[in-house]
Write a protein that holds these residues in place. Structure first.
Motif, PDB file in Angstrom:
ATOM      1  N   LEU A  88       2.639 -27.892  86.793  1.00  0.00           N
ATOM      2  CA  LEU A  88       1.769 -26.759  87.279  1.00  0.00           C
ATOM      3  C   LEU A  88       1.045 -27.409  88.354  1.00  0.00           C
ATOM      4  N   VAL A  89       1.006 -27.011  89.360  1.00  0.00           N
ATOM      5  CA  VAL A  89       0.448 -27.561  90.600  1.00  0.00           C
ATOM      6  C   VAL A  89      -0.887 -26.334  91.023  1.00  0.00           C
ATOM      7  N   LEU A  90      -2.042 -27.017  91.056  1.00  0.00           N
ATOM      8  CA  LEU A  90      -3.390 -26.281  91.577  1.00  0.00           C
ATOM      9  C   LEU A  90      -3.581 -26.375  92.879  1.00  0.00           C
ATOM     10  N   LYS A  91      -3.479 -25.564  93.831  1.00  0.00           N
ATOM     11  CA  LYS A  91      -3.588 -25.474  95.099  1.00  0.00           C
ATOM     12  C   LYS A  91      -5.128 -25.321  95.572  1.00  0.00           C
ATOM     13  N   HIS A  92      -5.743 -26.306  95.959  1.00  0.00           N
ATOM     14  CA  HIS A  92      -7.137 -26.216  96.645  1.00  0.00           C
ATOM     15  C   HIS A  92      -7.311 -25.842  97.922  1.00  0.00           C
ATOM     16  N   PRO A  93      -8.471 -25.138  98.441  1.00  0.00           N
ATOM     17  CA  PRO A  93      -8.381 -24.531  99.791  1.00  0.00           C
ATOM     18  C   PRO A  93      -8.287 -25.630 100.870  1.00  0.00           C
ATOM     19  N   VAL A 259       5.281 -24.141  88.585  1.00  0.00           N
ATOM     20  CA  VAL A 259       4.398 -23.021  88.798  1.00  0.00           C
ATOM     21  C   VAL A 259       3.180 -23.448  89.718  1.00  0.00           C
ATOM     22  N   VAL A 260       2.700 -22.587  90.794  1.00  0.00           N
ATOM     23  CA  VAL A 260       1.599 -22.987  91.594  1.00  0.00           C
ATOM     24  C   VAL A 260       0.585 -22.045  91.558  1.00  0.00           C
ATOM     25  N   ALA A 261      -0.686 -22.252  91.307  1.00  0.00           N
ATOM     26  CA  ALA A 261      -1.601 -21.417  91.220  1.00  0.00           C
ATOM     27  C   ALA A 261      -3.072 -22.001  91.974  1.00  0.00           C
ATOM     28  N   GLU A 262      -4.054 -21.003  92.050  1.00  0.00           N
ATOM     29  CA  GLU A 262      -5.229 -21.318  92.591  1.00  0.00           C
ATOM     30  C   GLU A 262      -6.278 -22.051  91.564  1.00  0.00           C
ATOM     31  N   PRO A 263      -7.249 -22.872  91.944  1.00  0.00           N
ATOM     32  CA  PRO A 263      -7.917 -23.502  90.856  1.00  0.00           C
ATOM     33  C   PRO A 263      -8.597 -22.859  90.016  1.00  0.00           C
ATOM     34  N   PHE A 264      -9.289 -21.508  90.562  1.00  0.00           N
ATOM     35  CA  PHE A 264      -9.926 -20.640  89.711  1.00  0.00           C
ATOM     36  C   PHE A 264      -9.348 -20.386  88.242  1.00  0.00           C
ATOM     37  N   PHE A 265      -9.913 -20.230  87.310  1.00  0.00           N
ATOM     38  CA  PHE A 265      -9.482 -19.909  86.037  1.00  0.00           C
ATOM     39  C   PHE A 265     -10.489 -19.019  85.316  1.00  0.00           C
ATOM     40  N   GLN A 266     -10.118 -17.965  84.735  1.00  0.00           N
ATOM     41  CA  GLN A 266     -11.376 -17.303  83.814  1.00  0.00           C
ATOM     42  C   GLN A 266     -10.373 -16.538  82.546  1.00  0.00           C
ATOM     43  N   TRP A 267     -10.594 -16.514  81.471  1.00  0.00           N
ATOM     44  CA  TRP A 267     -10.080 -15.817  80.492  1.00  0.00           C
ATOM     45  C   TRP A 267     -11.140 -15.362  79.571  1.00  0.00           C
ATOM     46  N   VAL A 268     -11.395 -14.080  79.302  1.00  0.00           N
ATOM     47  CA  VAL A 268     -12.576 -13.584  78.500  1.00  0.00           C
ATOM     48  C   VAL A 268     -11.914 -13.046  77.235  1.00  0.00           C
ATOM     49  N   LEU A 269     -12.062 -13.383  76.008  1.00  0.00           N
ATOM     50  CA  LEU A 269     -11.339 -12.769  75.039  1.00  0.00           C
ATOM     51  C   LEU A 269     -12.100 -12.150  74.026  1.00  0.00           C
ATOM     52  N   GLU A 270     -11.810 -11.253  73.374  1.00  0.00           N
ATOM     53  CA  GLU A 270     -12.160 -10.586  72.097  1.00  0.00           C
ATOM     54  C   GLU A 270     -12.163 -11.359  71.020  1.00  0.00           C
ATOM     55  N   THR A 325      -6.908 -11.464 104.818  1.00  0.00           N
ATOM     56  CA  THR A 325      -8.346 -11.553 104.663  1.00  0.00           C
ATOM     57  C   THR A 325      -9.009 -12.403 105.445  1.00  0.00           C
ATOM     58  N   GLN A 326      -8.711 -13.457 106.509  1.00  0.00           N
ATOM     59  CA  GLN A 326      -9.370 -13.989 107.535  1.00  0.00           C
ATOM     60  C   GLN A 326      -9.395 -12.889 108.754  1.00  0.00           C
ATOM     61  N   ASP A 327      -8.992 -11.710 108.661  1.00  0.00           N
ATOM     62  CA  ASP A 327      -9.184 -10.751 109.631  1.00  0.00           C
ATOM     63  C   ASP A 327     -10.630 -10.098 109.253  1.00  0.00           C
ATOM     64  N   ASP A 328     -11.600 -10.105 110.107  1.00  0.00           N
ATOM     65  CA  ASP A 328     -13.026  -9.617 109.930  1.00  0.00           C
ATOM     66  C   ASP A 328     -13.017  -8.275 109.328  1.00  0.00           C
ATOM     67  N   ALA A 329     -12.156  -7.383 110.057  1.00  0.00           N
ATOM     68  CA  ALA A 329     -12.300  -6.024 109.859  1.00  0.00           C
ATOM     69  C   ALA A 329     -11.678  -5.737 108.354  1.00  0.00           C
ATOM     70  N   GLU A 363     -13.488 -15.581  99.163  1.00  0.00           N
ATOM     71  CA  GLU A 363     -12.926 -17.053  99.486  1.00  0.00           C
ATOM     72  C   GLU A 363     -11.844 -17.302  98.863  1.00  0.00           C
ATOM     73  N   ARG A 364     -11.451 -16.890  97.471  1.00  0.00           N
ATOM     74  CA  ARG A 364     -10.077 -16.882  96.961  1.00  0.00           C
ATOM     75  C   ARG A 364      -9.178 -16.511  97.711  1.00  0.00           C
ATOM     76  N   PHE A 365      -9.329 -15.032  98.241  1.00  0.00           N
ATOM     77  CA  PHE A 365      -8.311 -14.349  98.789  1.00  0.00           C
ATOM     78  C   PHE A 365      -7.957 -15.387 100.077  1.00  0.00           C
ATOM     79  N   ARG A 366      -8.901 -15.929 100.603  1.00  0.00           N
ATOM     80  CA  ARG A 366      -8.514 -16.516 102.111  1.00  0.00           C
ATOM     81  C   ARG A 366      -8.061 -18.185 101.672  1.00  0.00           C
ATOM     82  N   ASN A 367      -7.782 -18.373 100.609  1.00  0.00           N
ATOM     83  CA  ASN A 367      -7.553 -19.829 100.288  1.00  0.00           C
ATOM     84  C   ASN A 367      -5.841 -19.830 100.960  1.00  0.00           C
ATOM     85  N   PRO A 368      -5.616 -20.655 102.056  1.00  0.00           N
ATOM     86  CA  PRO A 368      -4.367 -20.783 102.539  1.00  0.00           C
ATOM     87  C   PRO A 368      -3.248 -21.643 102.240  1.00  0.00           C
TER      88      PRO A 368
END
Length: 493
Positions: A88-93, A259-270, A325-329, A363-368
């Motif tokens: 598992l490889v987490l890719k930081h911006p 597997v590659v992924a962003e660093p952000f992680f969230q899991w909300v579970l009932e 996402t780096q496109d301002d419009a 910012e997550r969408f902009r992670n190159p």
């Protein structure tokens, strides 16, 4: 010299500085059977179990992965060759990367080859949880009525009962039947897919299947089987050959499927697991009584915004999410959609600053480094748009709220679905309804509402004058001015 990832080479890999499981994998019991072992599961739920195992916990909750489709044979081969291990490889911006070998998947079964082995695994007393990442389309319900689709060919074959079950519905229901007949407690069925009320949907679909076979057993399921809701979040792009090469060259590991992924992680579970569960909270999982505020936040802000950027971005000439996402419009368009149309449809989200969350999404969408492809985000739209975006549209139509930006997203999908970009180059439309959608989209130059008339996808939106006016305006712009001019105009309107 790179080494092939396997249980036998872990010491060698660790000597090269890569984190590996330090727990004894031989003594782990598979208490979780998971359907849909792809990148997301391995970057999310399997990672959580690996963290718990590293703490000396959850040894009775190792994972047995299950593949249901013929295309899962490739994953089965990788799991078998590597003993369930993967990198598992987490890719930081900023370009830094965190890597580790994950060892929580201790078994893998392919239902295509031996469906009874899968059923017996779930029916075994050690199994406490059956979890699912079978994609938004895997729950087999009609997008408009919400009803279970009984005439889907695989489901219909399972319902006839002339052969061992092959679908996830047939396999799970048969396992639950065997558990009941053997006097065993029912397992928890835990959906981890991006569907609003995923636990409620799973309950309805699995009990609907069972009701077509045995209404009394369906009633037993409804009373005794737990289907907790959850919200899951981590952007996990498709693994590329470039990713494999990086793992080989930089980490010295020959891994068939890292597997590659962003660093952000969230899991909300009932917190509804009467058959038992791991101490998920020890791995930063939020256990709550009501998941709905969190899941609405994620589905309507993150997932629907992905649809907002992918079609406009692709048609504007971009191929990756960070480029678009780096496109301002496009970024302004997304933030306005989040603020003006999505946020008013949400409930209060305990412990979450929504303004900060929305800024973090951009910012997550902009992670190159993640290099999430727009083609991946554009795929299977007929399963995604009705679950993520159209509920926002309907809520705003009911309340009198704005729908201009949401209608623009739907129109951008319609333009993308034509199957050619603005330079006349072909677009591969990946969707279970691709033929039908493309045929309709190609008629919209003469009939602007041709795409929107598909009531199986859009219900009665074509009858709503306010939505139609906004949709037609956006589609006119897409066809006459182009995608970038249109998203720029919408971002300023």
């Amino acid at each position: 010299m790179p080494v092939r990832l396997s249980p036998e080479t872990l010491d060698q890999i660790a000597a090269n500085g890569v984190a590996v499981p330090t727990y004894d994998r031989d003594g782990i019991t598979a208490g979780i059977v998971h359907f849909g072992v792809g990148g997301f599961h391995r970057a999310h739920q399997a990672m959580v179990l690996d963290q718990l195992l590293q703490r000396g916990e959850a040894r009775e909750y190792g994972i047995c992965g299950v593949g249901v489709l013929e295309q899962d044979r490739r994953m089965a081969a990788a799991m078998d060759e590597q003993g369930g291990l993967y990198t598992l490889v987490l890719k930081h911006p900023d370009g830094t990367r965190e890597s580790r070998v994950v060892g929580s998947i201790v078994e893998y079964l392919l239902a295509v080859d031996d469906p009874d082995a899968v059923v017996e695994k779930m029916a075994h007393p050690d199994t406490r949880i059956v979890s699912l990442t079978i994609t938004e389309g895997g729950y087999n319900f009609d997008h408009v009525t919400g009803e279970f689709v009984a005439d889907e060919p695989g489901v219909a074959a399972d319902l006839r009962g002339n052969a061992p079950p092959r679908t996830v519905f047939g396999l799970v229901v048969e396992a639950l039947r065997r558990r009941r007949d053997r006097g065993l407690e029912p397992v928890t069925v835990m959906s981890c897919d991006n569907i609003q009320g995923n636990g409620h949907v799973a309950r309805q679909m699995f009990t609907s299947y069972a009701r077509l076979q045995d209404p009394a057993f369906a009633d037993w399921m409804d009373e005794h089987v737990s289907f907790p809701n959850s919200m899951v979040d981590r952007i996990t792009p498709v693994t590329t050959d470039e990713d494999r090469a990086w793992v080989r060259d930089e980490l010295g590991i020959e891994d068939a499927w890292p597997v590659v992924a962003e660093p952000f992680f969230q899991w909300v579970l009932e917190d509804d697991h009467p058959a038992g569960r791991p101490r998920y909270e020890d791995a930063d999982v939020q256990l709550v009584e009501d998941v709905e505020p969190y899941e609405l936040m994620k589905l309507r802000l993150l997932n629907a915004s992905h649809q907002g950027l992918c079609y406009f971005g692709y048609l504007s000439g971009y191929r990756y999410a960070h480029e678009a996402t780096q496109d301002d419009a496009i970024a302004t368009f997304l933030r306005r959609y989040m603020d003006e149309e999505a946020t008013p449809t949400l409930h209060a989200v305990p412990g979450i600053d929504l303004d900060d969350y929305k800024s973090t999404l951009i910012e997550r969408f902009r992670n190159p480094e993640v290099r999430d492809t727009l083609a991946r985000l554009c795929a299977e739209s007929s399963d995604r748009i009705p679950k993520w975006l159209l509920p926002v549209v309907r809520a705003n139509l009911a309340s009198g709220g704005p729908v201009t930006l949401s209608a623009g997203i739907v129109a951008s999908w319609a333009r993308y679905a034509e199957g050619t970009d603005e330079d006349g180059q072909p677009i591969q439309v990946v969707d279970r309804l691709a033929d039908r959608l493309t045929a309709a989209a190609q008629q919209q130059h003469e009939d602007r509402l041709a795409f929107l008339r598909d009531r199986q996808v859009f219900g009665d939106l074509v009858d709503d004058e306010r939505f139609v006016a906004a949709y037609r305006d956006a589609l006119d712009g897409l066809l006459d001015e182009g995608a970038h001019a249109t998203v720029t105009r919408l971002s300023r309107s």
